[in-house]
Design an enzyme around this catalytic site. Structure first.
Site, PDB file in Angstrom:
ATOM      1  N   THR A  29       4.442  -7.131 -10.403  1.00 45.41           N
ATOM      2  CA  THR A  29       3.621  -5.948 -10.718  1.00 45.41           C
ATOM      3  C   THR A  29       4.363  -4.688 -10.275  1.00 45.41           C
ATOM      4  O   THR A  29       5.059  -4.700  -9.255  1.00 45.41           O
ATOM      5  CB  THR A  29       2.267  -6.058  -9.992  1.00 45.41           C
ATOM      6  OG1 THR A  29       1.578  -7.194 -10.517  1.00 45.41           O
ATOM      7  CG2 THR A  29       1.409  -4.814 -10.212  1.00 45.41           C
ATOM      8  N   ALA A  86       9.562  -4.295  -5.098  1.00 47.01           N
ATOM      9  CA  ALA A  86       9.188  -4.175  -3.683  1.00 47.01           C
ATOM     10  C   ALA A  86       9.112  -2.702  -3.316  1.00 47.01           C
ATOM     11  O   ALA A  86       9.694  -1.851  -3.992  1.00 47.01           O
ATOM     12  CB  ALA A  86      10.218  -4.877  -2.798  1.00 47.01           C
ATOM     13  N   LYS A  97       5.483  -5.111   0.365  1.00 50.66           N
ATOM     14  CA  LYS A  97       4.964  -5.010  -0.996  1.00 50.66           C
ATOM     15  C   LYS A  97       3.490  -4.613  -0.946  1.00 50.66           C
ATOM     16  O   LYS A  97       2.846  -4.727   0.077  1.00 50.66           O
ATOM     17  CB  LYS A  97       5.098  -6.357  -1.734  1.00 50.66           C
ATOM     18  CG  LYS A  97       6.542  -6.651  -2.128  1.00 50.66           C
ATOM     19  CD  LYS A  97       6.689  -7.929  -2.926  1.00 50.66           C
ATOM     20  CE  LYS A  97       5.813  -8.016  -4.144  1.00 50.66           C
ATOM     21  NZ  LYS A  97       5.945  -6.900  -5.102  1.00 50.66           N
ATOM     22  N   GLU A 106       0.633 -11.475  -5.805  1.00 53.14           N
ATOM     23  CA  GLU A 106       2.108 -11.494  -5.787  1.00 53.14           C
ATOM     24  C   GLU A 106       2.610 -12.517  -4.783  1.00 53.14           C
ATOM     25  O   GLU A 106       3.565 -13.257  -5.058  1.00 53.14           O
ATOM     26  CB  GLU A 106       2.643 -10.111  -5.424  1.00 53.14           C
ATOM     27  CG  GLU A 106       2.493  -9.094  -6.550  1.00 53.14           C
ATOM     28  CD  GLU A 106       2.868  -7.682  -6.136  1.00 53.14           C
ATOM     29  OE1 GLU A 106       3.230  -6.899  -7.018  1.00 53.14           O
ATOM     30  OE2 GLU A 106       2.780  -7.353  -4.936  1.00 53.14           O
ATOM     31  N   LYS A 124      14.911   1.536  -2.250  1.00 49.73           N
ATOM     32  CA  LYS A 124      14.043   0.552  -1.602  1.00 49.73           C
ATOM     33  C   LYS A 124      14.757  -0.262  -0.519  1.00 49.73           C
ATOM     34  O   LYS A 124      14.110  -0.957   0.260  1.00 49.73           O
ATOM     35  CB  LYS A 124      13.475  -0.428  -2.646  1.00 49.73           C
ATOM     36  CG  LYS A 124      12.769   0.231  -3.827  1.00 49.73           C
ATOM     37  CD  LYS A 124      11.494   0.896  -3.409  1.00 49.73           C
ATOM     38  CE  LYS A 124      10.695   1.489  -4.542  1.00 49.73           C
ATOM     39  NZ  LYS A 124      10.146   0.541  -5.489  1.00 49.73           N
TER      40      LYS A 124
END
Ligand code: 5RP
Length: 234
Positions: A29, A86, A97, A106, A124
């Site tokens: 997602t 992430a 996350k 997830e 990230k």
């Protein structure tokens, strides 16, 4: 497309190289995971036979609209591979996350997969987790008491004055796909992610936290002009 969007796409494109015909795929997602779904769709239209399990209603909608076959996790598990984004990832492949409020599904999907590839732009990748506020999914009933227990559990580990804020959108509390709430816990820096994860899991009223420890098997990090792969060792 912004330069960050194009890095997300580069990471997603690299992950596609690990997809094989017949695979059962967990679909993550968020915007980076959606870039992966966007790039997977034309291959499926050209005959690539894969079946997906979506980690959110949002991803399910998108995948279906693009013609990617989906099924229930319980019918497909164990999955071959999950590809997800992430909010933070460190060099040990531990993650934060949940910015998309999908952390529970997830984690269930990733934990049901033989491999988890995390795709992200270089912003990230961090030396230490915790600058990004840690999402924690909690049961709505008795929410204030759960927040107080979270604060006590954090204080017991030496994290004083951790702010746990219930997430809102347009003034309303955000609900996850499972009907729960999300609180975001600002740590600043997380010293021992495994210890914090265990402590949060033990708090009554907490459903799941956004620390993914020992789950990801590969990070694909896109930098301008190059894509870095970091694999789990051992
Ligand atoms: C959703 C997530 C996402 O994977 C994470 O927030 C990254 O999203 P994006 O790729 O849009 O930055 O954990 O719950």
């Amino acid at each position: 497309m912004t330069s960050q969007d194009s890095l997300k796409r580069d990471a997603a494109a690299k992950a596609l190289e690990f997809v094989r015909p017949g695979m059962k795929l967990g679909l993550g997602t968020g915007s980076t995971a959606e870039a992966f779904v966007d790039l997977l769709a034309p291959l499926v239209r050209d005959g690539l036979d894969v079946t997906g399990v979506a980690t959110s209603e949002r991803t399910a909608l998108k995948a279906r609209a693009l013609g990617i076959a989906l099924d229930e996790l319980d019918r497909l598990a164990p999955l071959d591979l999950t590809v997800d984004g992430a909010d933070e990832a460190d060099h040990s492949l531990d993650l934060i996350k949940g910015a998309g409020a999908a952390l529970l599904r997830e984690k269930i999907v990733a934990a049901s997969s033989r491999e988890m590839i995390v795709i992200a732009d270089e912003s990230k990748l961090v030396a230490q987790l915790g600058k990004f506020a840690l999402p924690v999914e909690i049961i709505p009933f008795g929410q204030a008491t759960t927040l107080a227990r979270i604060a006590r559990a954090c204080a017991a580990l030496g994290y004083r004055d951790v702010k746990a804020t219930l997430r809102r959108k347009d003034g309303a509390l955000v609900r996850t796909d499972s009907g729960n709430l999300v609180c975001d816990c600002a740590f600043g820096a997380i010293k021992d992610a495994a210890a914090l994860g265990a402590a949060l899991s033990a708090v009554t009223g907490v459903v799941e936290h956004g620390l993914f420890i020992g789950i990801a098997t590969m990070l694909i990090i896109a930098h301008p002009g190059r894509v870095e792969i970091i694999r789990r060792t051992g």
